[in-house]
Design a protein around this motif. Structure first.
Motif, short mmCIF file in Angstrom:
data_model
loop_
_atom_site.label_atom_id
_atom_site.label_comp_id
_atom_site.label_asym_id
_atom_site.label_seq_id
_atom_site.Cartn_x
_atom_site.Cartn_y
_atom_site.Cartn_z
N PHE A 185 -25.42 -7.51 23.87
CA PHE A 185 -26.37 -6.50 24.33
C PHE A 185 -26.03 -5.07 23.91
O PHE A 185 -26.14 -4.13 24.70
N GLN A 186 -25.61 -4.91 22.64
CA GLN A 186 -25.36 -3.57 22.14
C GLN A 186 -26.68 -2.90 21.74
O GLN A 186 -27.71 -3.55 21.64
N VAL A 187 -26.60 -1.59 21.46
CA VAL A 187 -27.82 -0.86 21.12
C VAL A 187 -28.46 -1.39 19.84
O VAL A 187 -29.67 -1.34 19.67
N ARG A 188 -27.63 -1.92 18.93
CA ARG A 188 -28.19 -2.59 17.77
C ARG A 188 -27.25 -3.69 17.32
O ARG A 188 -26.07 -3.45 17.09
N GLN A 233 -29.28 -1.90 31.81
CA GLN A 233 -28.85 -1.19 30.60
C GLN A 233 -27.32 -1.03 30.57
O GLN A 233 -26.82 0.09 30.49
N GLU A 234 -26.64 -2.16 30.59
CA GLU A 234 -25.17 -2.11 30.62
C GLU A 234 -24.60 -1.22 29.51
O GLU A 234 -23.76 -0.38 29.76
N TYR A 235 -25.04 -1.46 28.29
CA TYR A 235 -24.55 -0.71 27.14
C TYR A 235 -25.58 0.30 26.64
O TYR A 235 -25.47 0.79 25.53
N LEU A 236 -26.60 0.53 27.40
CA LEU A 236 -27.65 1.45 26.96
C LEU A 236 -27.92 2.54 27.97
O LEU A 236 -29.06 2.90 28.24
N GLY A 237 -26.83 3.04 28.54
CA GLY A 237 -26.97 4.23 29.37
C GLY A 237 -27.13 3.97 30.86
O GLY A 237 -27.31 4.92 31.64
N GLN A 238 -27.06 2.70 31.25
CA GLN A 238 -26.95 2.33 32.66
C GLN A 238 -27.98 2.98 33.58
O GLN A 238 -27.69 3.38 34.70
N GLN A 239 -29.18 3.11 33.05
CA GLN A 239 -30.29 3.60 33.86
C GLN A 239 -30.07 5.04 34.35
O GLN A 239 -30.75 5.49 35.26
N LYS A 240 -29.09 5.70 33.75
CA LYS A 240 -29.03 7.15 33.84
C LYS A 240 -29.75 7.65 32.59
O LYS A 240 -30.73 8.36 32.66
N ASP A 241 -29.26 7.22 31.43
CA ASP A 241 -29.89 7.60 30.16
C ASP A 241 -31.19 6.81 29.98
O ASP A 241 -31.30 5.67 30.42
N LEU A 242 -32.12 7.44 29.30
CA LEU A 242 -33.40 6.79 29.06
C LEU A 242 -33.29 5.88 27.84
O LEU A 242 -32.84 6.30 26.78
N ALA A 243 -33.67 4.62 28.02
CA ALA A 243 -33.73 3.71 26.87
C ALA A 243 -34.81 2.68 27.15
O ALA A 243 -34.63 1.77 27.96
N PHE A 244 -35.93 2.85 26.48
CA PHE A 244 -37.04 1.90 26.61
C PHE A 244 -36.75 0.76 25.65
O PHE A 244 -36.60 0.96 24.44
N PRO A 299 -13.69 1.23 28.84
CA PRO A 299 -13.49 -0.15 29.26
C PRO A 299 -13.95 -0.39 30.71
O PRO A 299 -14.04 0.55 31.49
N ASN A 300 -14.25 -1.60 30.98
CA ASN A 300 -14.68 -2.12 32.29
C ASN A 300 -16.09 -1.67 32.69
O ASN A 300 -16.99 -2.47 32.69
N HIS A 301 -16.28 -0.37 33.00
CA HIS A 301 -17.61 0.00 33.49
C HIS A 301 -18.61 0.26 32.35
O HIS A 301 -19.80 0.23 32.57
N HIS A 302 -18.11 0.54 31.15
CA HIS A 302 -18.95 0.61 29.95
C HIS A 302 -19.90 1.80 29.86
O HIS A 302 -20.85 1.77 29.10
N TYR A 303 -19.66 2.86 30.63
CA TYR A 303 -20.49 4.07 30.48
C TYR A 303 -19.67 5.16 29.81
O TYR A 303 -18.50 5.34 30.11
N GLY A 304 -20.28 5.87 28.92
CA GLY A 304 -19.62 7.02 28.29
C GLY A 304 -18.69 6.60 27.16
O GLY A 304 -18.29 5.44 27.05
#
Ligand code: GCW
Length: 686
Positions: free
Chosen positions: A373-376, A399-410, A532-537
């Motif tokens: 589930f990476q961005v690409r 959105q584990e790897y796509l900004g975790q519903q803080k960042d916008l990713a449609f 690592p672990n939480h996958h944000y940032g």
């Protein structure tokens, strides 16, 4: 205000415009129902609620059709029995969940006719009608024939009984708290309404990592509660599944083994399944994560995945249940020094040799990409590789790897790329959508599953704009031929109304968002570089010297993973020609996946003409500017939408900007220091 955040796409706002009121009210105030069922009841409840709210008046519902009737509802069968003239051939061409929605003249009156092939079709037709009204479409000349293109349209919940949600970014579970089921069944019902509105028909309600407490979901202690949840979903056409622990016979029974070929184990599962069906006669079946990330499975007994899955399949078969067996199987204890093992290869290497060995009620669930589930990512080479084995694709709405519903990713454009990808499995035109809709290989069972993104936050999804991903998932799964633009627009209309500025602004924000996220994180297909672990940032080397097999191999000269056949891991060879050759060739590999397949010097020139390093600098600077632009766009909506949702998104965009800046500066600095190559445009790098 919060009511709007909670209502998602079931807003049913009062209609003030007289022109539309007249158009709709002439149809909507007298419902005649032919035949009945629990699901038709749900449809009627929804119509009553919606019409009351939109027109300020409850519709009259009569169990027959008379000269007052303006909406006629029923199943094909019931309508035929009442001698309505309906074209048999149209209904024959529909699957069980299809429907027609049509304006007809009946008893000298214009009526809207909602006819389902079965009662589920009636429910879906109802929601179609409500979407049309909310998007201000005229009802005068409807002539719609619809049916879902995919058979299984599923959501997987990664919810634990302690109330936590694995990779959940919007509060706690709506199903559990403190190791019990929640008492808020109303909320679960509202969830069922939301899902049925977009055509979801299957749900698993516990994490695929089945820990101790959840192992007991299939025991008498908890089955009564599970039954109550199944009852709620059933009324909305949704079948319930459970994730199970492969070691259950040992943990729940008193067996000393969970060996799938052991007779005691087999009969333990047969008894267990029989018991479950006594509670839930239409139980969907089991989701199984086995021999994956330390979960138990057949490997402990020297058996393979087919042995494991078939044993469960045999137990479920007499009741019409299925086994959804996940293919997320890889070595999560890899030594980073070991360059010959490639996690991307793992699923294909494990499962492909088993094609033809699985029972007919076993479905393999394959993540859309070979990694996670990476961005690409490229499309998983498993899709299309197993002619004789039912397959279902797995997306992640969370959105584990796509900004975790803080960042916008449609995510719809990304899923569309996957579904439209031509695997060439049976020659040109063997798209993923034809594999998962079951037509390419005529699978008995197939479809789409996805990890849900909801929790008990008032707006369900943390970032209100993340509601679009759940809505869009349902719509796209119903019909993969809808465009991202259509889905975005439809979502904004039913969620925020029809002000053209609002529709245009939010649609554009959504449609650009995935590329923006990719720009400031990990372009060119390399992925990870997360904490690592939480996958944000950002954390460029966060996983570089770990056991997880997710390396970028950046050194002072270059970056990327050599997955070619000649000098690399050979992963490219898992594709059908000509994809195999395309990915394998440095010259032909598309830029956006270059570093997934090739290790190149930073000075390698992309098809765009830029060097890899300059592309990295450029996209990272650009990504931050694009987030600033998203914030500007959003700020223009102040006063045009309710304050609560306006501020929710505004706050998230602020967090996104901080995140994007951190990504830009860490990534640029890292690669500048590694390579010593300056930015051609001399922008600030630290
Ligand atoms: O990538 C991993 C996630 C895990 C998840 C796993 C899976 C449920 O980080 O949280 O576990 O994928 O899909 O099984």
């Amino acid at each position: 205000d919060r009511a709007e955040a909670y209502a998602c796409w079931l807003q049913y706002k009062k209609i003030e415009d007289v022109k539309w009121l007249d158009n709709y009210a002439s149809y909507c105030l007298n419902i005649g129902v032919v035949g009945t069922s629990e699901i038709i009841h749900s449809a009627l409840d929804e119509l009553s609620l919606a019409f009351h709210s939109m027109f300020g008046k409850k519709p009259t519902v009569t169990p027959h059709v008379d000269s007052e009737t303006s909406i006629i509802i029923g199943t094909y069968q019931d309508m035929i029995e009442e001698e309505f003239a309906l074209e048999t051939d149209v209904f024959q061409s529909l699957n069980d969940e299809g429907y027609i929605l049509r304006t007809v003249n009946h008893l000298e009156k214009n009526c809207v006719l909602l006819v389902g092939k079965t009662d589920k079709g009636v429910l879906y037709a109802t929601h179609h009608l409500l979407r049309l009204i909310q998007a201000r479409e005229s009802l005068h000349q409807l002539d719609i024939v619809e049916y879902p293109k995919n058979q299984i349209r599923m959501l997987n919940h990664w919810d634990n009984m302690d109330g936590s949600v694995e990779r959940g970014y919007s509060g706690n579970s709506i199903f559990y708290e403190n190791n019990k089921f929640t008492t808020n069944l109303e909320r679960i019902k509202d969830y069922a309404r939301l899902l049925s509105a977009v055509g979801v028909n299957s749900i698993s309600i516990n994490n695929v990592n089945v820990w101790e407490k959840e192992t007991y979901l299939i025991t008498r202690k908890l089955l009564q509660d599970v039954t109550s949840i199944a009852d709620i979903f059933r009324a909305y056409g949704i079948r319930l599944f459970l994730s199970i622990n492969f070691a259950s016979p040992m943990e729940l029974g008193d067996l000393s083994t969970a060996d799938p070929l052991d007779n005691n184990v087999k009969s333990w599962w047969k008894d267990k399944v029989k018991e479950i069906y006594q509670y839930i006669p239409d139980f969907g079946g089991f989701i199984v994560k086995a021999d994956s990330e330390h979960r138990p499975g057949p490997f402990s007994y020297g058996r393979d995945h087919a042995d494991g899955a078939n044993m469960l399949g045999e137990a479920l078969e007499p009741f019409g249940g299925v086994v959804v067996w996940r293919c997320f199987v890889y070595n999560c204890m890899q030594d980073w020094r070991d360059r010959s093992t490639d996690r991307a290869r793992a699923a294909y290497d494990h499962f492909k040799p088993l094609d033809g060995k699985f029972k007919d009620n076993v479905i393999l669930q394959v993540k859309n990409g070979p990694m996670d589930f990476q961005v690409r990512e490229p499309v998983s080479p498993m899709l299309g590789a197993m002619e004789k084995t039912n397959q279902i694709i797995e997306f992640q709405i969370a959105q584990e790897y796509l900004g975790q519903q803080k960042d916008l990713a449609f995510l719809i454009p990304m899923w569309k790329e996957v579904l439209d990808f031509d695997t060439y499995a049976k020659g040109e035109g063997s798209t993923v959508k034809k594999i998962v809709d079951g037509s390419l290989y005529e699978y008995t069972y197939s479809g789409i599953a996805a990890v849900s993104n909801i929790g008990d936050d008032i707006n369900w999804t943390g970032n209100t704009l993340a509601q679009a991903n759940l809505f869009g998932y349902g719509r796209l799964t119903w019909n993969p031929n809808l465009s991202s633009e259509e889905i975005a627009k439809e979502w904004v209309q039913v969620t925020f109304g029809n002000d053209p500025i609002v529709v245009e602004t939010i649609s554009t924000m959504l449609l650009d968002s995935r590329e923006i996220y990719e720009n400031y994180t990990t372009p060119l297909g390399i992925g990870w570089m997360v904490n690592p672990n939480h996958h944000y940032g950002p954390n460029v080397d966060g996983y570089e010297y770990s056991r997880w097999g997710t390396y970028h191999f950046a050194d002072r000269d270059g970056i990327g993973v050599d997955r070619t056949i000649e000098t690399g891991t050979g992963y490219a060879g898992q594709y059908f020609s000509p994809n195999k050759e395309m990915y394998n060739s440095l010259a032909d590999c598309p830029d956006e996946l270059l570093l997934f397949f090739h290790h190149v010097p930073y000075t390698h020139r992309l098809k765009s003409g830029e060097t890899v390093i300059q592309h990295y600098y450029n996209t990272h600077f650009k990504g931050v500017e694009q987030v600033e632009d998203l914030r500007k766009k959003w700020s223009l909506l102040e006063g045009k939408i309710d304050e609560y949702r306006f501020h929710n998104v505004k706050e998230r965009l602020h967090m996104q900007l901080e995140n994007a800046i951190e990504w830009r500066d860490q990534v640029n600095t890292y690669f500048y220091r590694k390579s010593g190559i300056p930015d051609e445009k001399n922008r600030r790098i630290f």
